[in-house]
Design an enzyme around this catalytic site. Structure first.
Site, mmCIF file in Angstrom:
data_model
loop_
_atom_site.group_PDB
_atom_site.id
_atom_site.type_symbol
_atom_site.label_atom_id
_atom_site.label_comp_id
_atom_site.label_asym_id
_atom_site.label_seq_id
_atom_site.Cartn_x
_atom_site.Cartn_y
_atom_site.Cartn_z
ATOM 1 N N LYS A 266 0.948 -1.135 0.226
ATOM 2 C CA LYS A 266 -0.003 0.129 0.261
ATOM 3 C C LYS A 266 0.568 1.460 0.180
ATOM 4 C CE LYS A 266 -3.204 2.997 0.429
ATOM 5 N NZ LYS A 266 -2.107 4.367 0.079
ATOM 6 N N GLU B 145 7.099 16.313 15.799
ATOM 7 C CA GLU B 145 7.934 16.442 14.860
ATOM 8 C C GLU B 145 7.146 17.340 14.191
ATOM 9 O OE1 GLU B 145 9.131 11.884 12.479
ATOM 10 O OE2 GLU B 145 7.092 12.865 12.906
ATOM 11 N N GLY C 45 5.810 4.487 9.067
ATOM 12 C CA GLY C 45 4.860 5.965 9.309
ATOM 13 C C GLY C 45 5.233 6.926 11.001
ATOM 14 N N SER C 46 3.712 7.407 10.326
ATOM 15 C CA SER C 46 3.984 8.576 12.229
ATOM 16 C C SER C 46 3.328 7.908 13.646
ATOM 17 C CB SER C 46 2.289 10.147 12.065
ATOM 18 O OG SER C 46 1.461 8.902 11.789
ATOM 19 N N CYS D 283 12.419 10.689 9.068
ATOM 20 C CA CYS D 283 12.168 10.515 10.229
ATOM 21 C C CYS D 283 13.168 10.263 11.324
ATOM 22 C CB CYS D 283 11.237 8.915 10.768
ATOM 23 S SG CYS D 283 12.011 7.560 9.674
ATOM 24 N N LEU E 199 8.041 4.265 13.572
ATOM 25 C CA LEU E 199 7.396 5.429 13.886
ATOM 26 C C LEU E 199 8.345 6.446 13.751
ATOM 27 C CD1 LEU E 199 4.936 3.561 16.256
ATOM 28 C CD2 LEU E 199 4.911 4.198 13.548
#
Length: 478
Positions: A174, A378, A227-228, A283, A250
């Site tokens: 995805k 962040e 991701g977050s 990140c 993350l």
């Protein structure tokens, strides 16, 4: 472009599509399908069937298919780099580095797999085992959902898909809805290389719908997401309904400590290198600059001199050093965060200007440890909030005063002191005399606290995508 399901290019079952934009120009460059739940479930069913075929292929036969894929990626490197630059907004050299990662990781995981040995336990190691042999083998977990973010789509696709496929799993990918095209192309090349139908699938659409349907499917063997932290929490909760294992990489609010004895020129170089690549959308990029008060003014002066000379513009222009953010809303979010920091008492020394999806490198001073930007906020953009300190204890307290624990950096000429500081920083990675934006291909990469679960890297991911099985031969040594 179309999705790939069961080895075939596929439209959405209801015909719906979504636009893909070039963030630098805001022009539509393509459309992709918006998958329905039926499409997602079909992709998983195909992946289940495909994995049974691929998982039964011995490693020595998987190898040539992986090697053919690597050669195809090499042949299409320029096309892939330009495609990623166009939909993500990063420079061509930055995108090309990601394509190099595809080559390196598929090759690296294939070589590592050849040296993943099965285990046997000594006969008679515990009472009543004198007549048995005990062996542990590892098997593919099945279908792995690979959920990829927008900032490094190619690299993070490779971190997840390469070990999954090498180990005999199938995947349903995805991609981020902002930039699906390059990953679709990479999946097309996997099919072209000879991976069996159903082994490689990619579904497109909004993460809140398509991603949720995918993770909620009870036929998955595991989920791997970058991701977050907020998205990671939702994914973990959704996967938990089916007791589906998760690997989560993350967010971070990574500290960069510069001691009084540091090489300031080197520290500034590392700060800029770590924060302006991909317009700060990393990140592990240094995000909180904790500078000893005795060198703080020198650091700030040299930092402003460097960032003010940076060339920002068209990502396809060879002269450009920094492109734009993934979309205009992302740049607006960074702008809001900068303004909030100023409202809380910080001073905007340089930058703070937005033009569409572009955001200038921004230096904030007079920052205090109570401000959001120094704790759990962040900032995914080219922003340098700077705070001073007097003692090592104070620097460590500021560094650890966050829910995150992904990466970090410490600059000091005294390596012994730097190592002592590194031991006390609550993070998965500490870079000494460098910024936190350093992710070794081989080493286990992951975070502490709310920065993730599990680890990725050539040295460890094959264990994440396989499961142990005990084989016990009883009553054979009588």
């Amino acid at each position: 472009m179309q999705m790939i399901i069961n080895g075939k290019r596929t439209d959405s079952s209801d015909g719906k599509t979504m636009n893909v934009y070039n963030p630098a120009t805001n022009q539509v460059i393509d459309t992709v399908p918006v998958a329905t739940k039926e499409d997602v479930d079909y992709a998983v069913d195909c992946a289940v069937a495909g994995q049974k075929i691929w998982g039964s292929v011995p490693l020595y036969k998987r190898g040539p298919i992986v090697e053919k894929y690597v050669e195809l990626v090499k042949a299409h490197k320029e096309e892939l780099a330009r495609m990623e630059s166009e939909e993500v907004g990063k420079t061509i050299p930055e995108a090309a580095n990601e394509i190099n990662n595809v080559i390196a990781f598929f090759t690296g995981f294939l070589e590592k797999a050849k040296h993943e040995y099965e285990e046997s336990y000594p006969v008679g190691m515990e009472p009543n085992t004198e007549e048995r042999m005990q062996i542990v083998i590892r098997e593919p977990v099945g279908v792995i959902a690979c959920i990829i973010p927008y900032n490094f789509p190619v690299s993070l696709f490779t971190h997840k898909v390469a070990p999954a496929l090498v180990a005999g799993n199938s995947v349903v990918v995805k991609p981020a809805s902002d930039c699906p095209r390059t990953l679709i192309r990479l999946c097309e090349l996997l099919v072209e290389a000879g991976f069996p139908d159903g082994t490689v699938n990619i579904v497109t659409g909004k993460g809140s719908e398509v991603g949720a349907w995918l993770v909620g499917n009870g036929k998955l063997g595991s989920v791997s997401l970058t991701g977050s932290t907020a998205v990671g929490a939702k994914i973990a909760a959704l996967a938990g309904q089916n007791i589906t294992p998760v690997t989560l990489e993350l967010g971070g609010n990574d500290p960069f400590i510069v001691c009084d004895d540091a090489d300031v020129d080197m520290a500034v170089h590392e700060a800029v290198l770590g924060r302006l690549v991909n317009a700060g959308q990393i990140c592990v990029a240094s995000k909180r600059f904790i500078i000893h008060n005795s060198v703080k003014e020198e650091f700030i002066s040299k930092l402003v001199e460097k960032v003010s000379a940076y060339v920002i513009g068209d990502p396809s222009d060879p002269k450009t050093q920094m492109g734009c953010l993934i979309n205009e809303e992302a740049a607006k979010k960074v702008d809001r965060q900068v303004k909030r920091c100023v409202d809380q008492g910080a001073r905007l020394l340089y930058g703070g200007e937005r033009n569409g999806a572009f955001y200038t490198p921004t230096v904030l001073v007079d920052v205090t440890k109570e401000m959001d930007i120094m704790r759990d906020e962040e900032v995914f953009g080219p922003v340098f909030p700077i705070i001073g300190f007097d003692t090592v204890e104070e620097a460590i307290e500021i560094a650890n005063n966050t829910m995150y624990g992904l990466s970090s950096g410490v600059c000091s000429r005294d390596i012994g002191k730097a190592i002592k500081i590194a031991r006390r920083i609550e993070a998965g990675t500490v870079v000494i005399n460098g910024g936190g934006r350093l992710r070794s291909r081989e080493m286990p990469f992951g975070g502490r606290k709310k920065s993730g679960i599990g680890a990725e890297g050539v040295s460890c991911t094959l264990r994440e995508v396989t499961a142990p099985k005990n084989i016990i031969l009883k009553n054979i040594l009588k």
